[in-house]
Design an enzyme around this catalytic site. Structure first.
Site, PDB file in Angstrom:
ATOM      1  CG  ASN A 120      -0.212  -0.085   2.505  1.00 45.45           C
ATOM      2  OD1 ASN A 120       0.553   0.797   2.852  1.00 45.45           O
ATOM      3  ND2 ASN A 120      -0.411  -1.181   3.237  1.00 45.45           N
ATOM      4  CE  LYS A 159       7.965 -12.080 -14.132  1.00 48.12           C
ATOM      5  NZ  LYS A 159       8.426 -11.694 -15.434  1.00 48.12           N
ATOM      6  CE  LYS A 191      -7.966  -3.295  14.399  1.00 48.36           C
ATOM      7  NZ  LYS A 191      -7.033  -3.792  13.408  1.00 48.36           N
TER       8      LYS A 191
HETATM    9  O1  C5P Z   1      -8.604  -2.566  11.050  1.00 47.53           O
HETATM   10  P1  C5P Z   1      -7.635  -1.564  10.583  1.00 47.53           P
HETATM   11  O2  C5P Z   1      -6.602  -2.116   9.628  1.00 47.53           O
HETATM   12  O3  C5P Z   1      -8.214  -0.292  10.080  1.00 47.53           O
HETATM   13  O4  C5P Z   1      -6.853  -1.151  11.940  1.00 47.53           O
HETATM   14  C1  C5P Z   1      -5.832  -0.214  11.957  1.00 47.53           C
HETATM   15  C2  C5P Z   1      -4.957  -0.410  13.146  1.00 47.53           C
HETATM   16  O5  C5P Z   1      -4.666  -1.788  13.323  1.00 47.53           O
HETATM   17  C3  C5P Z   1      -3.602   0.229  12.967  1.00 47.53           C
HETATM   18  O6  C5P Z   1      -3.118   0.619  14.243  1.00 47.53           O
HETATM   19  C4  C5P Z   1      -2.772  -0.886  12.358  1.00 47.53           C
HETATM   20  O7  C5P Z   1      -1.391  -0.695  12.620  1.00 47.53           O
HETATM   21  C5  C5P Z   1      -3.319  -2.096  13.071  1.00 47.53           C
HETATM   22  N1  C5P Z   1      -3.299  -3.342  12.285  1.00 47.53           N
HETATM   23  C6  C5P Z   1      -2.499  -4.374  12.693  1.00 47.53           C
HETATM   24  N2  C5P Z   1      -2.501  -5.567  12.013  1.00 47.53           N
HETATM   25  C7  C5P Z   1      -3.309  -5.742  10.956  1.00 47.53           C
HETATM   26  C8  C5P Z   1      -4.133  -4.691  10.531  1.00 47.53           C
HETATM   27  C9  C5P Z   1      -4.108  -3.505  11.215  1.00 47.53           C
HETATM   28  O8  C5P Z   1      -1.757  -4.225  13.669  1.00 47.53           O
HETATM   29  N3  C5P Z   1      -3.285  -6.883  10.324  1.00 47.53           N
END
Ligand code: C5P
Length: 400
Positions: free
Chosen positions: A208, A286, A343
């Site tokens: 990204n 590849k 979370k």
């Molecule tokens: O759910 P979302 O991706 O929007 O959440 C964002 C937060 O979760 C950020 O703090 C990101 O660093 C963390 N994140 C993570 N592991 C993931 C996805 C997001 O730690 N696989």
């Protein structure tokens, strides 16, 4: 404050003579000053007065080979706890804002990795001029603390903001900054930053737009508060901030492993834009344009581990303060609040990424914790990072 030392850069303005009083006031507080006198500054005060009061050699010219042999300009800028520019003239601020390095003062400012405090003093019209406003804004965005000048009668006969603040106020600001840099000493912070790369085959990946700038700025700001910082970083084009231990990773799974290996920690800040999914299979070779059946290869995805949720829910070694980010494009607060719950983290910094935040230099956030929320207006990522480091420091000060 005993044992602290500042690098004092004395610019060329009528207020330069007041820097002598500043040196004395600081010395009474146990703060030593090593000084750079700019060429223009030396028109207002003599090197002899400055060295007599500071008790140290005064540095003046970038090309003085004897000085370079004794102490290079890089070393000079780093051997202090704080760099103070007083008086900061309009010209000196303009050059610093541009990143110019044509003399010792600006070279030291560009080479330093210690916090910088600027104390402006100039004519009211110069202070109010759009160019100065722009330069002050630029410097603040770069992480420099620029004090507001006092208002009153000026040496030039005009009235308004632009006077050098009272010496006691400057000494107070310096003392506060010096004390600040210790608030997180003894604490370990882990910060994740940047994107992750999820391989499809040896040469292709899913990733990204994250530049890592916000995470790097946060790691730097926490280190400046005295924390020991481990920065677990995805692939970005940024150098490791001074004093920070960087662990380079590529995939989300590597990032989780890097974070877990760095535990225990007091603080975890999850800034990385972790890829939510990865290709279910990463080919050893590849991939060809068409597979054996003559079809375009399908892209099957599988979910990545959630690093933030994993750390938030740890039974053993859960960091005391777990902070997440929420990048949203609409209903920012509602979504971020739901994310905080989901979370299990303690604070969430929510930002609206529908504009140019990702990869850009600025950000605007909502800090959500418990019931309350604070809105931090659009500002440079370094400034927001300092604000966050400030809140984190306050949190630990309250908890003690
Ligand atoms: O759910 P979302 O991706 O929007 O959440 C964002 C937060 O979760 C950020 O703090 C990101 O660093 C963390 N994140 C993570 N592991 C993931 C996805 C997001 O730690 N696989």
């Amino acid at each position: 404050m005993d044992g602290k030392r500042i690098l004092l850069i004395i610019g060329g303005g009528i207020a330069a003579y007041k820097s002598l009083e500043l040196i004395r006031t600081l010395s009474k507080r146990g703060i030593a000053s090593r000084c750079i006198l700019t060429r223009a500054g030396a028109e207002f005060v003599t090197p002899l007065s400055v060295s007599a009061l500071s008790g140290e050699k005064v540095f003046g010219d970038l090309f003085d080979l004897t000085d370079e042999a004794e102490m290079g300009h890089i070393e000079l800028s780093r051997s202090s706890d704080l760099v103070v520019v007083c008086p900061a003239t309009a010209d000196l601020m303009a050059r610093a804002a541009q990143g110019l390095a044509g003399d010792l003062a600006t070279t030291a400012l560009l080479a330093t990795d210690t916090p910088v405090l600027m104390v402006p003093a100039m004519n009211v019209r110069m202070w109010d001029h759009a160019a100065t406003r722009r330069n002050v804004e630029r410097l603040r965005a770069d992480g420099v603390t620029v004090m507001e000048p006092d208002e009153g009668a000026m040496a030039c006969g005009e009235f308004g903001p632009g006077r050098l603040p009272e010496i006691d106020r400057i000494a107070e600001a310096i003392t506060t900054q010096l004390a600040r840099s210790q608030r997180l000493s003894g604490r370990h912070a882990i910060v994740t930053a940047g994107p992750t790369r999820e391989p499809l085959d040896p040469v292709r990946y899913l990733s990204n737009q994250s530049s890592g700038r916000q995470g790097y700025a946060i790691a730097e700001a926490l280190a400046r508060e005295g924390a020991q910082v481990t920065l677990v970083s995805g692939p970005v084009m940024l150098p490791a901030p001074p004093g920070v231990t960087r662990v380079d990773v590529e995939t989300a799974r590597d990032m989780l492993a890097g974070v877990e290996a760095a535990l225990p920690a007091d603080i975890f800040v999850s800034v990385a834009a972790v890829a939510d999914w990865r290709p279910a299979r990463s080919a050893d070779r590849k991939l060809k344009l068409k597979d054996e059946a003559g079809e375009t290869p399908p892209l099957n995805l599988t979910e990545n581990p959630d690093i933030l949720a994993t750390l938030s829910r740890k039974r053993k070694h859960r960091p005391e303060l777990v902070i997440g980010f929420a990048a949203e494009t609409h209903d920012v607060e509602a979504h971020a609040r739901a994310k905080l719950e989901r979370k299990g983290c303690d604070w969430i910094l929510a930002n609206d990424v529908s504009g140019d935040v990702m990869g850009g230099g600025e950000n605007e956030v909502l800090l959500i914790r418990g019931e309350g929320s604070d809105h931090w207006p659009r500002a440079g990522k370094a400034e927001l990072a300092r604000k966050l480091a400030d809140e984190v420091s306050e949190h630990f000060a309250r908890a003690q």
